[in-house]
Motif scaffolding. Structure first.
Motif, PDB file in Angstrom:
ATOM      1  N   ALA A 142       0.854  -1.044  -0.109  1.00 19.61           N
ATOM      2  CA  ALA A 142      -0.062  -0.190  -0.001  1.00 19.61           C
ATOM      3  C   ALA A 142       0.770   1.397   0.009  1.00 19.61           C
ATOM      4  O   ALA A 142       0.760   2.310   1.027  1.00 19.61           O
ATOM      5  CB  ALA A 142      -1.022   0.063   1.086  1.00 19.61           C
ATOM      6  N   VAL A 143       1.405   1.547  -1.012  1.00 17.75           N
ATOM      7  CA  VAL A 143       2.460   2.606  -1.050  1.00 17.75           C
ATOM      8  C   VAL A 143       1.985   3.743  -1.795  1.00 17.75           C
ATOM      9  O   VAL A 143       2.501   4.821  -1.598  1.00 17.75           O
ATOM     10  CB  VAL A 143       3.686   2.091  -1.936  1.00 17.75           C
ATOM     11  CG1 VAL A 143       4.389   0.845  -1.599  1.00 17.75           C
ATOM     12  CG2 VAL A 143       3.304   1.937  -3.381  1.00 17.75           C
ATOM     13  N   HIS A 144       0.606   3.711  -1.852  1.00 19.31           N
ATOM     14  CA  HIS A 144       0.153   4.823  -2.590  1.00 19.31           C
ATOM     15  C   HIS A 144      -0.239   6.195  -1.809  1.00 19.31           C
ATOM     16  O   HIS A 144      -0.474   7.310  -2.373  1.00 19.31           O
ATOM     17  CB  HIS A 144      -1.368   4.277  -3.123  1.00 19.31           C
ATOM     18  CG  HIS A 144      -2.191   3.693  -2.017  1.00 19.31           C
ATOM     19  ND1 HIS A 144      -1.914   2.506  -1.562  1.00 19.31           N
ATOM     20  CD2 HIS A 144      -3.377   4.217  -1.580  1.00 19.31           C
ATOM     21  CE1 HIS A 144      -3.027   2.499  -0.516  1.00 19.31           C
ATOM     22  NE2 HIS A 144      -3.742   3.424  -0.629  1.00 19.31           N
ATOM     23  N   CYS A 145       0.135   6.100  -0.720  1.00 17.14           N
ATOM     24  CA  CYS A 145       0.061   7.243   0.183  1.00 17.14           C
ATOM     25  C   CYS A 145       1.501   7.678   0.982  1.00 17.14           C
ATOM     26  O   CYS A 145       1.485   7.962   2.123  1.00 17.14           O
ATOM     27  CB  CYS A 145      -1.102   7.175   1.235  1.00 17.14           C
ATOM     28  SG  CYS A 145      -2.341   7.290   0.678  1.00 17.14           S
TER      29      CYS A 145
ATOM     30  N   ILE B 291       8.168   6.104 -10.407  1.00 22.99           N
ATOM     31  CA  ILE B 291       8.366   6.571  -8.931  1.00 22.99           C
ATOM     32  C   ILE B 291       7.109   7.569  -8.614  1.00 22.99           C
ATOM     33  O   ILE B 291       6.798   8.390  -9.545  1.00 22.99           O
ATOM     34  CB  ILE B 291       9.420   7.268  -8.774  1.00 22.99           C
ATOM     35  CG1 ILE B 291      10.766   6.429  -8.970  1.00 22.99           C
ATOM     36  CG2 ILE B 291       9.810   8.141  -7.530  1.00 22.99           C
ATOM     37  CD1 ILE B 291      12.104   6.853  -9.056  1.00 22.99           C
ATOM     38  N   TYR B 292       6.528   7.616  -7.560  1.00 17.50           N
ATOM     39  CA  TYR B 292       5.546   8.692  -7.277  1.00 17.50           C
ATOM     40  C   TYR B 292       5.982   9.142  -5.983  1.00 17.50           C
ATOM     41  O   TYR B 292       6.925   8.811  -5.097  1.00 17.50           O
ATOM     42  CB  TYR B 292       4.275   7.803  -6.848  1.00 17.50           C
ATOM     43  CG  TYR B 292       3.439   7.067  -8.014  1.00 17.50           C
ATOM     44  CD1 TYR B 292       4.290   5.923  -8.712  1.00 17.50           C
ATOM     45  CD2 TYR B 292       2.255   7.489  -8.688  1.00 17.50           C
ATOM     46  CE1 TYR B 292       3.459   5.490  -9.810  1.00 17.50           C
ATOM     47  CE2 TYR B 292       1.632   6.786  -9.779  1.00 17.50           C
ATOM     48  CZ  TYR B 292       2.489   5.696 -10.207  1.00 17.50           C
ATOM     49  OH  TYR B 292       1.748   5.274 -11.622  1.00 17.50           O
ATOM     50  N   ALA B 293       5.283  10.442  -5.678  1.00 19.55           N
ATOM     51  CA  ALA B 293       5.845  11.295  -4.502  1.00 19.55           C
ATOM     52  C   ALA B 293       4.690  12.170  -4.196  1.00 19.55           C
ATOM     53  O   ALA B 293       3.545  12.423  -4.760  1.00 19.55           O
ATOM     54  CB  ALA B 293       6.699  12.333  -5.150  1.00 19.55           C
ATOM     55  N   GLY B 294       4.959  12.591  -2.841  1.00 13.70           N
ATOM     56  CA  GLY B 294       3.948  13.790  -2.243  1.00 13.70           C
ATOM     57  C   GLY B 294       2.811  12.866  -1.398  1.00 13.70           C
ATOM     58  O   GLY B 294       1.862  13.729  -1.168  1.00 13.70           O
ATOM     59  N   GLY B 295       2.770  11.647  -1.240  1.00 14.74           N
ATOM     60  CA  GLY B 295       1.640  10.907  -0.469  1.00 14.74           C
ATOM     61  C   GLY B 295       1.750  11.183   1.062  1.00 14.74           C
ATOM     62  O   GLY B 295       3.177  11.243   1.638  1.00 14.74           O
ATOM     63  N   LYS B 296       0.722  11.003   1.862  1.00 14.88           N
ATOM     64  CA  LYS B 296       1.012  10.833   3.136  1.00 14.88           C
ATOM     65  C   LYS B 296      -0.397  10.426   4.110  1.00 14.88           C
ATOM     66  O   LYS B 296      -1.281  10.464   3.357  1.00 14.88           O
ATOM     67  CB  LYS B 296       1.187  12.490   3.706  1.00 14.88           C
ATOM     68  CG  LYS B 296      -0.033  13.350   4.066  1.00 14.88           C
ATOM     69  CD  LYS B 296       0.541  14.796   4.390  1.00 14.88           C
ATOM     70  CE  LYS B 296       0.538  15.310   5.519  1.00 14.88           C
ATOM     71  NZ  LYS B 296      -0.882  15.700   6.318  1.00 14.88           N
ATOM     72  N   VAL B 297      -0.345   9.903   4.993  1.00 13.88           N
ATOM     73  CA  VAL B 297      -1.500   9.303   5.655  1.00 13.88           C
ATOM     74  C   VAL B 297      -1.899  10.136   6.891  1.00 13.88           C
ATOM     75  O   VAL B 297      -2.894   9.981   7.265  1.00 13.88           O
ATOM     76  CB  VAL B 297      -1.465   7.827   6.239  1.00 13.88           C
ATOM     77  CG1 VAL B 297      -1.340   6.943   4.831  1.00 13.88           C
ATOM     78  CG2 VAL B 297      -0.103   7.615   7.125  1.00 13.88           C
TER      79      VAL B 297
ATOM     80  N   MET C  75      -3.130  12.400   1.674  1.00 15.14           N
ATOM     81  CA  MET C  75      -3.046  12.394   0.289  1.00 15.14           C
ATOM     82  C   MET C  75      -2.381  11.337  -0.458  1.00 15.14           C
ATOM     83  O   MET C  75      -1.561  10.529   0.200  1.00 15.14           O
ATOM     84  CB  MET C  75      -2.429  13.909  -0.310  1.00 15.14           C
ATOM     85  CG  MET C  75      -1.487  14.252   0.659  1.00 15.14           C
ATOM     86  SD  MET C  75      -0.824  16.095  -0.272  1.00 15.14           S
ATOM     87  CE  MET C  75      -0.293  16.985   1.233  1.00 15.14           C
ATOM     88  N   PHE C  76      -2.795  11.014  -1.789  1.00 18.67           N
ATOM     89  CA  PHE C  76      -2.018   9.860  -2.631  1.00 18.67           C
ATOM     90  C   PHE C  76      -0.765  10.529  -3.218  1.00 18.67           C
ATOM     91  O   PHE C  76      -0.413  11.732  -3.183  1.00 18.67           O
ATOM     92  CB  PHE C  76      -3.114   9.721  -3.821  1.00 18.67           C
ATOM     93  CG  PHE C  76      -4.269   9.034  -3.663  1.00 18.67           C
ATOM     94  CD1 PHE C  76      -4.245   8.070  -2.783  1.00 18.67           C
ATOM     95  CD2 PHE C  76      -5.310   9.538  -3.796  1.00 18.67           C
ATOM     96  CE1 PHE C  76      -5.517   7.098  -2.521  1.00 18.67           C
ATOM     97  CE2 PHE C  76      -6.544   8.983  -3.612  1.00 18.67           C
ATOM     98  CZ  PHE C  76      -6.616   7.775  -2.903  1.00 18.67           C
ATOM     99  N   SER C  77       0.103   9.745  -3.235  1.00 13.78           N
ATOM    100  CA  SER C  77       1.472   9.729  -4.069  1.00 13.78           C
ATOM    101  C   SER C  77       0.976  10.350  -5.563  1.00 13.78           C
ATOM    102  O   SER C  77       0.194   9.442  -6.062  1.00 13.78           O
ATOM    103  CB  SER C  77       2.342   8.763  -3.813  1.00 13.78           C
ATOM    104  OG  SER C  77       2.366   8.296  -2.493  1.00 13.78           O
TER     105      SER C  77
END
Lengths: 354, 387
Positions: free
Chosen positions: A173-176, A257-263, A271-273
């Motif tokens: 679940a890397v999406h955040c 590579i995705y960036a900028g997500g947080k839980v 927010m989503f990466s």
């Protein structure tokens, strides 16, 4: 035959005495140095926690080694964090330095607290997974070697959470995550028609495709399926329900590579990466292209973000157009979303930067 | 098979602890670990996985907890030709006493590869690599030591929670007790898959959400409070006197503008009604600011990774609920949601995808929860309304 449905051991049998005594009574904590927390109870009791990284994949002999350390300094208890760090707790301040020395002798880095890069959450990769588009453990090792100083210090504007998923099923679940590395395929499934007949349920296989790319084989004598390649976006959901449709391909597979997500809910909501690089090749054993991009983003973030600003908050403040400029990463057609929630990402204002 | 692993040897260099070193250590005692090293080296050479799609293997009476795994080069790597994973439900909070950890090690050295993950993404202890034949005796030995399998497949997955009140002053309910209680209540749901797809429950004690419950769980429980933050003005002044820039680092970053710093009286003022309980001020001044005392949780539903219809963050379902044993209200809600999903969900459709398909409005009606504005950011903008 053994008993069934006994459930896990009761957590109360696993708590160190100082934790048990002060359960629910903690008053505050502080990070007295990287990797060392001090929690203070209403009762006046203290517990010191020394946190170390770990490779997650552990041999039983290594686990026995850390048990020896816990027996010597921590009354025979330890815990793991959700990011595979190992935490050694002691109520004796005098134990802390000796504990750290012992852990260093085992090769374990002390850190991962506060504004640091903690351990990378990851999946199995080529160690154990049939659907992996890249390895996970090797990528993690290569990246953490490069970012090691950020684990053992707290010099970033805020903490940076990195995660690796070896395919877009994203078991991790890397999406955040602040930085997410995801294994991707770029070739449609290669269908083994004989195996389809033997191993797959055709209606389920057809239904599994989110873009409707899978059809019955045009020849009614062939009990199999075909894929409309122009509709396939390589999600591999079909492969999960039908083993006769593998997507793995040495040239096609690689890493995005995705960036900028947080839980966390702190300040801005979770927010989503978002996509930063659509594809980099699998280049084992050290994935230099991936490591370089990750390092570059971390360094640009570290020098530009305001104190306590998470990566996603920083990018939102400066704008994605500025992010691509600062990091010198090319913006491509793959960055523009065309899946389920796409239109939410299209700009509906004349406000933007050059 | 050649004993040389030049590509993997590269990953023993550098400061971060190496998983390759771990495999090599296990390989000294176990042939399966040695073959795993060979398989991994081959993948590094070929740049593809050498594991086949799993088969159905397991232990008597269970439908989940074991992931079947076979190598596609069984002749070359006979000792890892079968390399099944056992998912073992961890004690809540991932706390262990060393006696118990050593018992797991001894059992796994006897029946498996000697390699583990502490822990897997699911939160389980992952015992990595054994044969079909060894599954049952290994399971029997583990249950003797008090351990049981975790979830896999279309079942309730192993429930996880943050460290909670065991060692955190911010936890608004007892996460470990809730996780343990729900785990024991729903053993059947964990061990016998029968739903459209997987279902995950995660509990975080505060809105910092250290276990990523909002992103990773279909049923997300996040601690919060209804009354005001507790502020100790003396402790606030200590921070400020020691050079902490309260205005820029706390007050200006409050997302709802609920804080004000009075430079004259050296007082931090709070408009409690405007506070959205984000945790920022608490995180940065833990000695001076604490959560309120009327504590409970917000329940959100639907979080998941992208497969199939895209990723979702959980949506607010119940803005506030008290979280106290025996947790009947939460258990009833879970059963209602499962009934609705089981009845209406398509194969491999997660809860969020079902809710999106049928509409949140209909979902609420089905499970008997009245709509409140806290469930949405904003009301609809279109006029296409069913009455």
């Amino acid at each position: 035959m053994g008993r069934t449905d006994i459930g896990p051991p009761d957590y109360r049998d696993m708590l160190p005495p100082v934790i048990k005594k002060n359960y629910g009574k903690w008053k505050y904590h502080e990070t007295i140095r990287p990797g060392v927390l001090r929690h203070v109870s209403e009762s006046g009791d203290e517990v010191y926690t020394v946190r170390t990284g770990s490779p997650r994949l552990l041999s039983v002999d290594f686990i026995r080694d850390i048990c020896d350390v816990a027996d010597k300094y921590c009354d025979g208890y330890l815990r793991f964090t959700s990011r595979y760090n190992i935490e050694f707790m002691t109520d004796k301040k005098a134990n802390v330095d000796a504990l750290i020395e012992e852990l260093k002798r085992l090769g374990l880095p002390v850190g991962g607290t506060g504004n640091a890069i903690s351990n990378i959450v990851h999946t199995q990769g080529w160690i154990h997974c049939h659907s992996a588009a890249t390895d996970a453990s090797g990528l993690v090792k290569a990246i953490m070697d490069e970012l090691y100083d950020y684990f053992t210090s707290m010099k970033l504007p805020a903490y940076v959470r990195i995660a690796v998923a070896c395919c877009i099923n994203m078991c991790g679940a890397v999406h955040c995550s602040d930085l997410a590395i995801v294994g991707v395929h770029r070739r449609p499934p290669k269908i083994d028609h004989e195996k389809v007949l033997a191993q797959c349920e055709i209606p389920t296989t057809i239904q599994s495709c989110p873009t409707g790319a899978i059809r019955r084989h045009p020849d009614p004598n062939v009990k199999s399926v075909v894929v409309r390649e122009d509709l396939c976006m390589y999600c591999a959901n079909c492969f999960t329900v039908c083993p006769a449709m593998p997507l793995a391909d040495p040239e096609g597979d690689g890493v995005a590579i995705y960036a900028g997500g947080k839980v966390s809910n702190a300040r801005k909501p979770p927010m989503f990466s978002r996509m930063v690089v659509p594809f980099l090749p699998n280049n084992p054993p050290r994935w230099p292209e991936v490591v370089n991009v990750i390092k570059k983003i971390v360094e640009v973030y570290a020098s530009h973000a305001k104190k306590y600003e998470r990566m996603g908050e920083w990018i939102e403040r400066i704008g994605w157009e500025k992010f691509f400029k600062l990091t010198d990463i090319p913006f491509t057609e793959q960055h523009i979303d065309d899946f389920t929630h796409a239109v939410e990402t299209y700009r509906t204002t004349t406000q933007f930067k050059w | 098979m050649s004993d040389e692993t030049p590509l993997l040897d590269e990953l023993e260099k550098g400061p971060w602890p190496s998983y390759v070193t771990q495999i090599k250590r296990a390989a000294k005692k176990k042939k399966a670990a040695k073959d795993l090293l060979g398989i991994q080296e081959l993948s590094y050479k070929d740049r593809v996985t050498h594991w086949k799609h799993g088969g159905i293997v397991g232990v008597t009476g269970y439908g989940s907890g074991v992931i079947g795994r076979y190598c596609d080069q069984p002749e070359k790597f006979p000792d890892a030709a079968q390399f099944h994973t056992m998912r073992i439900n961890h004690p809540a909070g991932w706390f262990y006493n060393t006696k118990s950890l050593r018992e797991i090690c001894d059992t796994w050295e006897q029946y498996g590869s000697g390699l583990t993950n502490f822990h897997g993404s699911t939160g389980d202890i992952i015992l990595l690599g054994t044969t079909t034949e060894n599954l049952q005796p290994c399971f029997d030995a583990l249950t003797e030591k008090g351990y049981d399998l975790g979830g896999s497949g279309s079942a309730l997955r192993t429930i996880t929670g943050c460290v909670g009140q065991a060692r955190c002053e911010w936890s608004n309910f007892d996460t470990l007790n809730l996780v343990y209680d729900l785990t024991m209540e729903f053993q059947d749901e964990i061990h016998r898959p029968r739903w459209p797809y997987k279902f995950k429950i995660k509990a975080s004690g505060c809105p910092n959400d250290c276990v990523a419950a909002i992103a990773r769980a279909d049923f997300t429980i996040i601690g919060t409070w209804r009354d005001s933050l507790r502020i100790d003005q003396t402790a606030i002044r200590n921070y400020v006197d020691n050079g902490f820039e309260i205005k820029t680092l706390v007050v200006d970053k409050c997302p709802s503008g609920a804080l004000e710093w009075d430079d004259r009286t050296k007082e931090l003022k709070l408009n409690a009604e405007d506070c959205v309980r984000c945790m920022h001020c608490i995180n940065k001044m833990p000695k001076a600011i604490r959560p309120g005392t009327d504590c409970g949780a917000t329940i959100l539903v639907g979080g998941k990774a992208p497969i199939i219809k895209g990723a979702y963050l959980s949506w607010v379902l119940i803005p506030f609920i008290k979280v106290e044993p025996p947790y009947e209200e939460i258990k009833d809600l879970l059963r209602k949601i499962w009934d609705f999903w089981d009845e209406n969900g398509r194969t491999r459709e997660r809860l969020a995808e079902l809710i999106e398909r049928v509409g949140l409005k209909n979902f609420l009606k089905e499970i008997g929860i009245p709509p409140v504005p806290q469930m949405v950011y904003k009301p609809r903008a279109n006029p296409y309304v069913y009455f």
